[in-house]
Design an enzyme around this catalytic site. Structure first.
Site, PDB file in Angstrom:
ATOM      1  N   ASP A  67       0.837  -1.290  -0.044  1.00 43.49           N
ATOM      2  CA  ASP A  67       0.033  -0.071  -0.016  1.00 43.49           C
ATOM      3  C   ASP A  67       0.765   1.359   0.081  1.00 43.49           C
ATOM      4  O   ASP A  67       2.113   1.106   0.165  1.00 43.49           O
ATOM      5  CB  ASP A  67      -0.922   0.045   1.302  1.00 43.49           C
ATOM      6  CG  ASP A  67      -0.234  -0.467   2.425  1.00 43.49           C
ATOM      7  OD1 ASP A  67       0.971  -0.472   2.793  1.00 43.49           O
ATOM      8  OD2 ASP A  67      -0.910  -0.815   3.296  1.00 43.49           O
ATOM      9  N   ASP A 136      -7.221  -2.499  14.286  1.00 42.60           N
ATOM     10  CA  ASP A 136      -8.769  -2.676  13.915  1.00 42.60           C
ATOM     11  C   ASP A 136      -8.969  -3.839  13.131  1.00 42.60           C
ATOM     12  O   ASP A 136      -9.744  -4.232  12.296  1.00 42.60           O
ATOM     13  CB  ASP A 136      -9.509  -1.500  13.304  1.00 42.60           C
ATOM     14  CG  ASP A 136      -8.641  -1.274  11.791  1.00 42.60           C
ATOM     15  OD1 ASP A 136      -7.695  -1.842  11.504  1.00 42.60           O
ATOM     16  OD2 ASP A 136      -9.152  -0.244  11.174  1.00 42.60           O
ATOM     17  N   HIS A 138      -7.054  -4.770  10.292  1.00 41.11           N
ATOM     18  CA  HIS A 138      -6.729  -4.456   8.811  1.00 41.11           C
ATOM     19  C   HIS A 138      -5.466  -5.147   8.358  1.00 41.11           C
ATOM     20  O   HIS A 138      -4.534  -5.209   9.145  1.00 41.11           O
ATOM     21  CB  HIS A 138      -6.692  -2.963   8.331  1.00 41.11           C
ATOM     22  CG  HIS A 138      -5.825  -2.107   9.053  1.00 41.11           C
ATOM     23  ND1 HIS A 138      -5.609  -0.990   9.280  1.00 41.11           N
ATOM     24  CD2 HIS A 138      -4.337  -2.493   8.812  1.00 41.11           C
ATOM     25  CE1 HIS A 138      -4.677  -0.277   9.642  1.00 41.11           C
ATOM     26  NE2 HIS A 138      -3.765  -1.411   9.610  1.00 41.11           N
ATOM     27  N   GLU A 143      -9.783  -1.918   5.570  1.00 43.67           N
ATOM     28  CA  GLU A 143     -10.320  -1.604   6.638  1.00 43.67           C
ATOM     29  C   GLU A 143     -11.609  -2.418   7.021  1.00 43.67           C
ATOM     30  O   GLU A 143     -12.016  -3.179   6.010  1.00 43.67           O
ATOM     31  CB  GLU A 143     -10.651  -0.013   6.881  1.00 43.67           C
ATOM     32  CG  GLU A 143      -9.476   0.906   6.596  1.00 43.67           C
ATOM     33  CD  GLU A 143      -8.623   0.938   7.879  1.00 43.67           C
ATOM     34  OE1 GLU A 143      -8.478   0.105   8.677  1.00 43.67           O
ATOM     35  OE2 GLU A 143      -7.970   2.076   8.294  1.00 43.67           O
TER      36      GLU A 143
END
Ligand code: F6R
Length: 263
Positions: A67, A136, A138, A143
């Protein structure tokens, strides 16, 4: 999933680097998927040491980063491209045309994402994908709620991710709100996956993605559906696992069955 619990960050990094080095020695032209963040820094340091002191050869390896922040040019000090050159590429014998990082300042993210997927295909697919995990759940910047079928695309960052990543920026407002990320579907096509996590802050999410239900609310839980995943944790990240005795027992005894089946 094979779960390896190591005493601390340093041994987690050495274990992960040894796994990566083993794959490079097995296949010199490995297509290696890479992550940024705190989790793999020690692993990259150890890979650089293996290159310098033991001649680990990256000359035929192609790398693909997961990413990049949307809007940041490659030389921006907070870009993932810059991170990779600082922490790994400039310390090994990788050449610029063999390292792929999504281009944050592309004019056309959609077209770029398609091109990125094509480059991965042209390299024969990713042989080994390195992952960290967000608090979270990810992987990449997928997400909560990301489709398990998703491909490389633009994704909006979750509030917790923006807060967590603010530590790398001067102020929270500077953290880009969007990123280009490989999709969960892209990641799941890697032949092998190595996820690295350390610290107490990751303990709960590690328990959830390893031992909880498969759900797009914790995108890392998709890895339960992959046939070859190694998870390397330090003690703190492993502290909430319910079956840790079992994982340790398997690790200490797998040689018995490996010997029997002749591997
Ligand atoms: C980074 C990436 C993210 C990180 C995750 C954990 O390329 O894909 O999924 O792996 O946010 O970050 P750290 O390791 O900094 O806790």
């Amino acid at each position: 999933m094979e779960i390896i619990i190591t005493p601390d960050y340093e041994s987690m990094s050495r274990t992960s680097a040894a796994i990566i080095a083993g794959e490079i020695k097995r296949k010199h032209d490995l297509a290696l998927g890479l992550a940024t963040g705190d989790s793999p820094i020690g692993t990259y340091r150890e890979l650089a040491r293996l290159h310098k002191e033991e001649g680990l050869d990256f000359s035929k390896v192609t790398t693909f980063n997961l990413d990049e922040y949307l809007g940041l040019p490659p030389l921006h000090k907070n870009s993932y491209n810059y991170f990779m050159w600082e922490n790994l590429f400039r310390h090994i014998n990788a050449s610029a045309h063999q390292v792929f990082v999504p281009q944050g300042n592309t004019d056309d993210p959609e077209e770029f994402s398609e091109w990125y997927e094509q480059q991965i295909k042209a390299a024969g697919g990713i042989d080994l994908q390195i992952l960290g995990i967000g608090r979270d759940g990810h992987i990449g910047f997928n997400e909560p709620g990301s489709s398990f079928a998703s491909r490389t695309r633009v994704k909006g960052l979750y509030e917790q991710t923006i807060k967590d990543n603010a530590r790398f920026f001067d102020k929270e407002e500077d953290v880009p709100r969007f990123a280009i990320t490989m999709g969960v579907g892209t990641i799941m096509e890697a032949k092998k996956i190595l996820l690295i996590a350390s610290g107490e802050g990751k303990a709960e999410v590690c328990q959830q993605f390893i031992e909880g239900p498969v759900t797009s609310q914790i995108t890392a839980s998709a890895l339960q559906l992959h046939s070859y995943v190694i998870v390397v944790l330090d003690e703190e990240a492993a502290s909430k696992l319910k079956r840790r005795e079992y994982y340790n027992w398997i690790r200490n005894n797998k040689h018995i069955v490996q010997k029997r089946i002749g591997r």
